[in-house]
Design an enzyme around this catalytic site. Structure first.
Site, PDB file in Angstrom:
ATOM      1  N   TYR A  91       6.727 -10.299  -1.655  1.00 20.86           N
ATOM      2  CA  TYR A  91       6.435  -8.892  -1.348  1.00 20.86           C
ATOM      3  C   TYR A  91       7.746  -8.089  -1.290  1.00 20.86           C
ATOM      4  O   TYR A  91       7.862  -7.016  -1.898  1.00 20.86           O
ATOM      5  CB  TYR A  91       5.705  -8.833  -0.009  1.00 20.86           C
ATOM      6  CG  TYR A  91       5.408  -7.458   0.524  1.00 20.86           C
ATOM      7  CD1 TYR A  91       4.519  -6.598  -0.122  1.00 20.86           C
ATOM      8  CD2 TYR A  91       5.981  -7.015   1.723  1.00 20.86           C
ATOM      9  CE1 TYR A  91       4.223  -5.347   0.398  1.00 20.86           C
ATOM     10  CE2 TYR A  91       5.687  -5.766   2.253  1.00 20.86           C
ATOM     11  CZ  TYR A  91       4.810  -4.941   1.587  1.00 20.86           C
ATOM     12  OH  TYR A  91       4.517  -3.708   2.103  1.00 20.86           O
TER      13      TYR A  91
ATOM     14  N   LYS B 224       9.190  -5.016  -3.641  1.00 20.78           N
ATOM     15  CA  LYS B 224       9.570  -3.705  -3.095  1.00 20.78           C
ATOM     16  C   LYS B 224      10.995  -3.322  -3.526  1.00 20.78           C
ATOM     17  O   LYS B 224      11.254  -2.162  -3.847  1.00 20.78           O
ATOM     18  CB  LYS B 224       9.433  -3.687  -1.572  1.00 20.78           C
ATOM     19  CG  LYS B 224       7.978  -3.712  -1.073  1.00 20.78           C
ATOM     20  CD  LYS B 224       7.192  -2.499  -1.531  1.00 20.78           C
ATOM     21  CE  LYS B 224       5.810  -2.421  -0.905  1.00 20.78           C
ATOM     22  NZ  LYS B 224       4.983  -1.338  -1.469  1.00 20.78           N
TER      23      LYS B 224
ATOM     24  N   ASP C 237      -8.525  -0.209 -11.397  1.00 21.04           N
ATOM     25  CA  ASP C 237      -7.579  -1.312 -11.177  1.00 21.04           C
ATOM     26  C   ASP C 237      -6.217  -0.804 -11.630  1.00 21.04           C
ATOM     27  O   ASP C 237      -6.047  -0.399 -12.788  1.00 21.04           O
ATOM     28  CB  ASP C 237      -8.013  -2.533 -12.007  1.00 21.04           C
ATOM     29  CG  ASP C 237      -7.120  -3.750 -11.722  1.00 21.04           C
ATOM     30  OD1 ASP C 237      -5.937  -3.566 -11.367  1.00 21.04           O
ATOM     31  OD2 ASP C 237      -7.617  -4.873 -11.889  1.00 21.04           O
TER      32      ASP C 237
ATOM     33  N   GLY D 112      -7.414   1.531   1.658  1.00 16.90           N
ATOM     34  CA  GLY D 112      -6.574   0.705   2.519  1.00 16.90           C
ATOM     35  C   GLY D 112      -6.256   1.355   3.854  1.00 16.90           C
ATOM     36  O   GLY D 112      -6.727   2.454   4.173  1.00 16.90           O
ATOM     37  N   GLN D 113      -5.416   0.671   4.635  1.00 15.42           N
ATOM     38  CA  GLN D 113      -5.083   1.140   5.985  1.00 15.42           C
ATOM     39  C   GLN D 113      -4.458   2.539   5.939  1.00 15.42           C
ATOM     40  O   GLN D 113      -4.827   3.423   6.707  1.00 15.42           O
ATOM     41  CB  GLN D 113      -4.115   0.157   6.667  1.00 15.42           C
ATOM     42  CG  GLN D 113      -3.874   0.481   8.132  1.00 15.42           C
ATOM     43  CD  GLN D 113      -2.723  -0.303   8.744  1.00 15.42           C
ATOM     44  OE1 GLN D 113      -2.021  -1.051   8.060  1.00 15.42           O
ATOM     45  NE2 GLN D 113      -2.515  -0.131  10.035  1.00 15.42           N
TER      46      GLN D 113
END
Ligand code: NAD
Ligand code: SER
Length: 325
Positions: free
Chosen positions: A140, A144, A52, A11-12
């Site tokens: 989301y 969190k 996963d 990912g980023q």
């Protein structure tokens, strides 16, 4: 020798964090894992495993095979993808974290897990305090907040050394962002250099807390290096560096890319961004472990353009000129 496992490594953040951790600890000491097969050579410069995060048995098997003592758990769905697939966001974000924390509890592992400014919501003061009621309006954000409470619970109940940062929106020139409401702040650089114009999915005056990736990676390693007796926050630390609106970022880029123009066409991500505060009070991180960001808005824009021009093979003199009158 410390053995480190990184989830969400493609990912980023993961792609930059893996590079930094491999520079610090040696390539063989950092096991990159992701749902996706490896692509870039950088990802395979050390061990890589397809895992996963919902599969606790496989994660446990990989962690034990490599004698892992620390997990940086980054695998997640971000805010916009989370609104499109809320069930999956819950499964991956909360179920995945629970798997990591259980393996950490059973094997005495240290854990880093990022939270987000998405824990805040419309009732949060505009400069978000460290401690404030958390009433997010996105799935989301709900994952969190749940994750922060899970981390604190595992620390209090089982003594798991789990540490966390509420990252703001992150800007980088490496891996593409993965589907968040702050992705515009990366897309805009690519569009400036490749098209000379950008249609922004947020409104011009939407102001959000932001950070350049080198600051985010440093905040992560500094938190993980900090002596544990200094840490007073076991949910997640507010950290920030910048606070700018879409039009301020566009203006800073336009000063350096002649003719660059941004249009604004807000979509569903505007509602997500509008629910977040425009800045964050990170005084607890500054007091506890000396957090201090290095990049200003102009410094970040200069550095992004240098690296992206190199990556995209665009010279400063051949900047595209906008087609918009
Ligand atoms: P990203 O979307 O770029 O990367 C997430 C990675 O997780 C992807 O490579 C994806 O393939 C992987 N993944 C997804 N589902 C998986 C699964 N079931 N099993 C294993 N891997 C899976 O996200 P990022 O920007 O690198 O974010 C990393 C963490 O930082 C996340 O927890 C995110 O919420 C948090 N964060 C990011 C930002 C930001 O601006 N990038 C801001 C705040 C918090
Ligand atoms: N940048 C992230 C997002 O937009 C914030 O966590 O989802």
């Amino acid at each position: 020798m410390s053995m480190i496992l990184v989830t969400g490594a493609r990912g980023q953040i993961g792609s930059d964090l893996v590079r930094t951790l491999r520079e610090r600890h040696g390539a063989e000491a950092v096991i990159a894992t992701d749902l996706r097969e490896p692509e870039e050579q950088a990802e395979t410069s050390g061990p890589y495993e397809v895992v996963d995060i919902r599969d606790r048995t496989k994660l446990d098997e990989v962690a034990q095979r490599y004698n892992v003592d620390t997990i940086y758990h980054l695998a997640s769905l971000l805010s916009a993808r989370g609104e499109q697939a809320p069930d999956l966001a819950w499964e991956v974000n909360v179920g995945g974290l629970r798997n990591v924390l259980e393996i950490a509890r059973e094997n005495g592992l240290k854990v880093f897990w990022p939270s987000s400014i998405a824990v805040f919501g419309p009732t949060t003061p505009d400069n978000a305090p460290q401690k404030t009621p958390l009433e997010p309006t996105t799935m989301y954000g709900v994952t969190k907040v749940s994750g922060e409470l899970l981390c604190r619970y595992y620390h209090l109940r089982y003594g798991v050394d789990v540490r966390s940062l509420r990252y703001p929106g992150l800007i980088s020139y490496g891996a593409e962002p993965g589907g968040g409401a702050t992705d515009y702040a990366v897309e805009i650089f690519h569009a400036a250099l490749e098209q000379g114009e950008y249609t922004c999915f947020l409104a011009a005056d939407t102001r959000l807390p932001m950070m350049y990736m080198p600051d985010a990676v440093r905040a992560t390693t500094e938190l993980m290096d900090a002596p544990k007796e200094l840490l007073s926050v076991r949910t997640s630390y507010n950290v920030t560096a910048l606070s700018f609106s879409a039009e301020e970022l566009s203006a800073s880029i336009a000063k350096r890319v002649e003719g660059f123009v941004t249009r604004y066409k807000p979509d569903f991500r505007q509602d997500i961004a509008a629910s977040w505060p425009s800045s964050v009070d990170d005084s607890a991180a500054r007091a506890d472990w000396n957090w201090e960001p290095a990049y200003t808005l102009d410094g970040m824009v200069d550095d992004m353009l240098v690296h992206l021009r190199e990556k995209l093979n665009v010279s400063a003199s051949s900047c595209p000129v906008s087609r918009i009158p």
